[in-house]
Design a protein around this motif. Structure first.
Motif, PDB file in Angstrom:
ATOM      1  N   VAL A   1       0.827  -1.208   0.000  1.00  0.00           N
ATOM      2  CA  VAL A   1       0.000   0.000   0.000  1.00  0.00           C
ATOM      3  C   VAL A   1       0.860   1.255   0.000  1.00  0.00           C
ATOM      4  O   VAL A   1       0.620   2.206  -0.764  1.00  0.00           O
ATOM      5  N   HIS A   2       1.892   1.247   0.828  1.00  0.00           N
ATOM      6  CA  HIS A   2       2.710   2.451   0.995  1.00  0.00           C
ATOM      7  C   HIS A   2       3.581   2.743  -0.225  1.00  0.00           C
ATOM      8  O   HIS A   2       3.610   3.877  -0.724  1.00  0.00           O
TER       9      HIS A   2
ATOM     10  N   ILE B   1       0.907   1.413  -4.129  1.00  0.00           N
ATOM     11  CA  ILE B   1      -0.351   2.124  -4.375  1.00  0.00           C
ATOM     12  C   ILE B   1      -0.206   3.627  -4.162  1.00  0.00           C
ATOM     13  O   ILE B   1      -0.604   4.434  -5.011  1.00  0.00           O
ATOM     14  N   ASN B   2       0.391   4.000  -3.015  1.00  0.00           N
ATOM     15  CA  ASN B   2       0.524   5.427  -2.708  1.00  0.00           C
ATOM     16  C   ASN B   2       1.820   6.036  -3.218  1.00  0.00           C
ATOM     17  O   ASN B   2       1.973   7.265  -3.200  1.00  0.00           O
TER      18      ASN B   2
ATOM     19  N   GLN C   1       4.751   6.323  -1.939  1.00  0.00           N
ATOM     20  CA  GLN C   1       5.357   7.194  -0.937  1.00  0.00           C
ATOM     21  C   GLN C   1       6.777   6.731  -0.614  1.00  0.00           C
ATOM     22  O   GLN C   1       7.066   5.526  -0.623  1.00  0.00           O
TER      23      GLN C   1
ATOM     24  N   PRO D   1       3.219   6.728   7.172  1.00  0.00           N
ATOM     25  CA  PRO D   1       1.845   6.549   6.691  1.00  0.00           C
ATOM     26  C   PRO D   1       0.808   6.860   7.755  1.00  0.00           C
ATOM     27  O   PRO D   1       1.076   6.782   8.947  1.00  0.00           O
TER      28      PRO D   1
ATOM     29  N   GLU E   1      -5.962   5.741   9.084  1.00  0.00           N
ATOM     30  CA  GLU E   1      -6.741   5.795   7.848  1.00  0.00           C
ATOM     31  C   GLU E   1      -6.715   4.453   7.121  1.00  0.00           C
ATOM     32  O   GLU E   1      -7.712   4.016   6.548  1.00  0.00           O
ATOM     33  N   TYR E   2      -5.550   3.770   7.145  1.00  0.00           N
ATOM     34  CA  TYR E   2      -5.418   2.509   6.417  1.00  0.00           C
ATOM     35  C   TYR E   2      -6.047   1.336   7.149  1.00  0.00           C
ATOM     36  O   TYR E   2      -6.780   0.542   6.572  1.00  0.00           O
TER      37      TYR E   2
END
Length: 310
Positions: A59-60, A63-64, A66, A72, A76-77
Motif C-alpha cells: 500500500v505504501h 499504491i501510494n 510514498q 503513513p 486511515e489505512y
C-alpha cells in the motif's frame, strides 16, 4: 499494591487485579492441558505478521508511491490507533514465530522476515520495535554461545544479516529516518520518574492518575514514564517491579532447560517495554499480549515438563 494504586477507586483496583490473575491462570492452564499448541500458535502469529507487513509495504510503496521518509496514516489505512504498539506486536509475533520454525528454515526464512520487519520499524519511525529485535537477538547470541557446535552456523547467519542489513540501512538513510520524529527524552524521563517516585511513598508509589510535576526540556509535559519498569515503580511501588523481574527471571531459568520459542518474545518485549509502556493493571492491553501472555505460556510449559518427570 493495586489498592494503593487506585486509592479513590478500590473496586477498580480489585477488578483489574482479578482480570490479570484470571488471564494468567486461563492461558497457563490451557497450555498445561495441551488445549493450546504453542508452536502452532507462534507460527500462525508470524504468518499474520508477515501478511500484514507485506500488505502495508504494498500500500505504501506501490499504491501510494510514498518514500520511506513519509510516515503513513496508520489510522486511515487499518483503523488501529497506535502504530508503535502495532510495530511492537509485529516484532513480538515475528521473533516468536521464527524460533518455532524447523531448524532448517530458521537461517534463511528468519533473516528475510527480520529484514522485512526492520523496514516496517523504520517506516513508522519507532525505536521501541528496534529495541525488541535487539533484545531477542541478544538472547539468541547467549543461547548460541552456550552451544558451541552452532557457533559457526550462527556466525554465517549473522554475517549475512549484517551485510544485507547494512546495505539496506545505508540506502534507506535508516538512522536519519528513525530520528525524524525528534528527541525521545528517555534518559530525562527516567531521571524525572526516579526523582518524583522519591517524593511519594517509597513502598506503594504514587498511584495511577498521578500527575507529574516536572516537565521535559522545552517545557513539554510528562504524560507517563514511557517504560513499564519505571511505571511499575512510580505507580505501584518497588514490590510490583520486583514481582515482574522475578517472573522474567523464573521464565529465563525455566526456558534454559526446555528452550521455548516464547522466551524470545519475552526477551523482545522486555527490551521494548524498557523504552515504552504505561501500565499492567488495566483492561487487556499491549503489555498483556506481549509480556504477560508469553510468561503465562512458559508457566504452562513448565507445568507440562514437571508432569512428564513424575
Amino acid at each position: 499494591m493495586s489498592l494503593f494504586a487506585f486509592q479513590h477507586e478500590p473496586l477498580k483496583a480489585i477488578k483489574y487485579a482479578i482480570y490479570l490473575m484470571c488471564f494468567w491462570s486461563v492461558i497457563s492452564s490451557l497450555v498445561a492441558r495441551k488445549i493450546i499448541y504453542t508452536d502452532k500458535l507462534a507460527l500462525w502469529m508470524m504468518g499474520l505478521s508477515i501478511t500484514f507487513s507485506l500488505v502495508l509495504l504494498f500500500v505504501h510503496f506501490v499504491i501510494n508511491a510514498q518514500p520511506l521518509s513519509v510516515r503513513p496514516n496508520f489510522w486511515e489505512y487499518f483503523r488501529f490507533g497506535n502504530p508503535i504498539h502495532v510495530c511492537m506486536l509485529l516484532v513480538f509475533f515475528t521473533v516468536t514465530g521464527i524460533m518455532a520454525l524447523p531448524d532448517r528454515l530458521k537461517p534463511v526464512l528468519g533473516s528475510i522476515v527480520i529484514l522485512t520487519i526492520l523496514v516496517i520499524q523504520s517506516l513508522f519511525q519507532t525505536r521501541s520495535g528496534i529495541a525488541g529485535l535487539l533484545g531477542a537477538g541478544a538472547f539468541l547470541i547467549l543461547v548460541v554461545v552456550s552451544n558451541k557446535c552452532n557457533i559457526g552456523k550462527a556466525g554465517i547467519m549473522a554475517a549475512v544479516v549484517v551485510v544485507i542489513g547494512g546495505v539496506l540501512i545505508n540506502q534507506m538513510n535508516f538512522f536519519d529516518v528513525l530520528m525524524a520524529r525528534g528527541e525521545s527524552y528517555r534518559l530525562e524521563l527516567y531521571r524525572i520518574s526516579w526523582s518524583e517516585y522519591q517524593a511519594c511513598n517509597w513502598l506503594t508509589g504514587c498511584g495511577y492518575g498521578y500527575d507529574f510535576k516536572s516537565t521535559l526540556a522545552g517545557g513539554h509535559p510528562v504524560a507517563h514514564p514511557h517504560s513499564i519498569y519505571s511505571s511499575l515503580l512510580i505507580y505501584l511501588g518497588p514490590l510490583s517491579l520486583i514481582a515482574l523481574l522475578a517472573l522474567q527471571l523464573r521464565a529465563f531459568f525455566a526456558n534454559w532447560k526446555m528452550m521455548s520459542p516464547w522466551f524470545y518474545g519475552v526477551a523482545a518485549s522486555s527490551a521494548f517495554f524498557f523504552l515504552d509502556g504505561k501500565n499492567i493493571l488495566d483492561n487487556l492491553n499491549i503489555t498483556w499480549i506481549c509480556l504477560v501472555l508469553p510468561l503465562a505460556i512458559i508457566d504452562g510449559q513448565t507445568r507440562i515438563s514437571k508432569e512428564s518427570k513424575k
